[in-house]
Design a protein around this motif. Structure first.
Motif, short mmCIF file in Angstrom:
data_model
loop_
_atom_site.label_atom_id
_atom_site.label_comp_id
_atom_site.label_asym_id
_atom_site.label_seq_id
_atom_site.Cartn_x
_atom_site.Cartn_y
_atom_site.Cartn_z
N GLY A 1 -10.96 48.09 46.63
CA GLY A 1 -11.30 49.11 47.62
C GLY A 1 -10.50 49.00 48.91
O GLY A 1 -10.61 49.85 49.78
N SER A 2 -9.70 47.97 49.04
CA SER A 2 -8.92 47.76 50.26
C SER A 2 -7.46 48.11 50.02
O SER A 2 -6.91 47.79 48.98
N LYS A 3 -6.86 48.74 51.00
CA LYS A 3 -5.44 49.10 50.89
C LYS A 3 -4.54 47.98 51.38
O LYS A 3 -3.33 48.06 51.27
N GLN A 4 -5.13 46.91 51.93
CA GLN A 4 -4.33 45.80 52.42
C GLN A 4 -4.93 44.48 51.96
O GLN A 4 -6.05 44.44 51.48
N ALA A 5 -4.15 43.43 52.09
CA ALA A 5 -4.62 42.10 51.71
C ALA A 5 -5.76 41.67 52.63
O ALA A 5 -5.82 42.08 53.79
N LEU A 6 -6.65 40.86 52.11
CA LEU A 6 -7.83 40.40 52.85
C LEU A 6 -7.91 38.89 52.87
O LEU A 6 -7.48 38.22 51.93
N SER A 7 -8.50 38.36 53.92
CA SER A 7 -8.74 36.92 53.97
C SER A 7 -10.00 36.61 53.16
O SER A 7 -10.79 37.50 52.85
N GLU A 8 -10.16 35.35 52.85
CA GLU A 8 -11.35 34.92 52.10
C GLU A 8 -12.62 35.31 52.85
O GLU A 8 -13.58 35.81 52.27
N SER A 9 -12.63 35.12 54.17
CA SER A 9 -13.83 35.45 54.96
C SER A 9 -14.06 36.96 55.03
O SER A 9 -15.20 37.41 55.04
N GLU A 10 -12.98 37.75 55.06
CA GLU A 10 -13.15 39.21 55.05
C GLU A 10 -13.78 39.68 53.75
O GLU A 10 -14.59 40.60 53.74
N ILE A 11 -13.43 39.04 52.67
CA ILE A 11 -14.02 39.39 51.37
C ILE A 11 -15.48 38.95 51.34
O ILE A 11 -16.37 39.71 50.96
N ARG A 12 -15.73 37.73 51.80
CA ARG A 12 -17.08 37.16 51.77
C ARG A 12 -18.06 37.97 52.63
O ARG A 12 -19.24 38.09 52.30
N GLU A 13 -17.58 38.56 53.73
CA GLU A 13 -18.44 39.36 54.62
C GLU A 13 -19.10 40.52 53.89
O GLU A 13 -20.17 40.96 54.29
N ASN A 14 -18.49 41.00 52.84
CA ASN A 14 -19.03 42.13 52.09
C ASN A 14 -20.25 41.77 51.26
O ASN A 14 -20.91 42.66 50.74
N PHE A 15 -20.55 40.50 51.12
CA PHE A 15 -21.66 40.07 50.28
C PHE A 15 -22.90 39.67 51.06
O PHE A 15 -23.94 39.46 50.47
N SER A 16 -22.79 39.52 52.34
CA SER A 16 -23.90 39.19 53.25
C SER A 16 -25.00 38.34 52.61
O SER A 16 -26.13 38.77 52.46
N GLY A 17 -24.64 37.14 52.20
CA GLY A 17 -25.62 36.18 51.68
C GLY A 17 -26.02 36.38 50.24
O GLY A 17 -26.95 35.74 49.76
N SER A 18 -25.34 37.25 49.50
CA SER A 18 -25.70 37.49 48.10
C SER A 18 -25.40 36.28 47.22
O SER A 18 -26.07 36.06 46.22
#
Length: 133
Positions: free
Chosen positions: A27-44
Motif C-alpha cells: 500500500g506504500s509508494k515508497q520504502a518504509l522503515s521497520e518502525s513505520e511498518i510496525r506502527e500500522n499494527f498498533s499492538g496487534s
C-alpha cells in the motif's frame, strides 16, 4: 499479486502478521522503515512475532533492505516472482523518502580474477519531484 499469493509462491506459511506486513508495504509508494511498518499494527503483534515475520520475508527476498547509512534503513518489496533485479534507489535529502528506481539498472563491473560479487548497491541522493517544486 496479493499477499497470500506471494506467501504461497515462496512456500511460506500464511500468518496474519506476514500478510499484514506485505499489505502495508504493497500500500506504500515508497520504502518504509521497520518502525513505520510496525506502527500500522498498533499492538496487534508482540515484538518477537513481528521481528520473526519481518526477517522471514527478508530472508526469502520478498522484501529487501535499503541502507542509507548506519542509522537509516528502509525496506521495499522485492519482485516476488522474479529473482531480485539489481536497481538503484533514490533518497530525498529533504523529505527522507526512499524509492526503488526499478528502471535504473546497476551496471556490473569487471572484477579481478578470483573475485565474486554477491550484491551491488547504488543510492542516488538529491531532491524528489515533490520537494523539487
Amino acid at each position: 499479486m496479493e499477499a497470500i499469493e506471494i506467501l504461497n509462491y515462496h512456500k511460506l506459511k500464511r500468518t496474519s502478521c506476514r500478510e499484514g506486513i506485505l499489505e502495508v508495504m504493497m500500500g506504500s509508494k515508497q520504502a518504509l522503515s521497520e518502525s513505520e511498518i510496525r506502527e500500522n499494527f498498533s499492538g496487534s503483534y508482540d515484538r518477537t512475532t513481528f521481528y520473526r515475520s519481518f526477517k522471514t520475508l527478508e530472508a526469502n527476498r520478498i522484501i529487501h533492505k535499503i541502507v542509507i547509512d548506519n542509522l537509516f534503513v528502509k525496506y521495499a518489496l522485492g519482485n516476488a516472482l522474479n529473482p531480485k533485479k539489481m536497481h538503484a534507489h533514490f533518497y530525498c535529502n529533504d523529505c527522507n523518502a526512499v524509492e526503488c528506481l526499478n528502471n535504473t539498472p546497476i551496471n556490473t563491473h569487471p572484477l579481478p580474477k578470483g573475485y565474486t560479487c554477491s550484491d551491488t548497491e547504488l543510492i542516488i541522493k538529491g531532491l524528489c519531484a515533490k520537494c523539487n517544486q
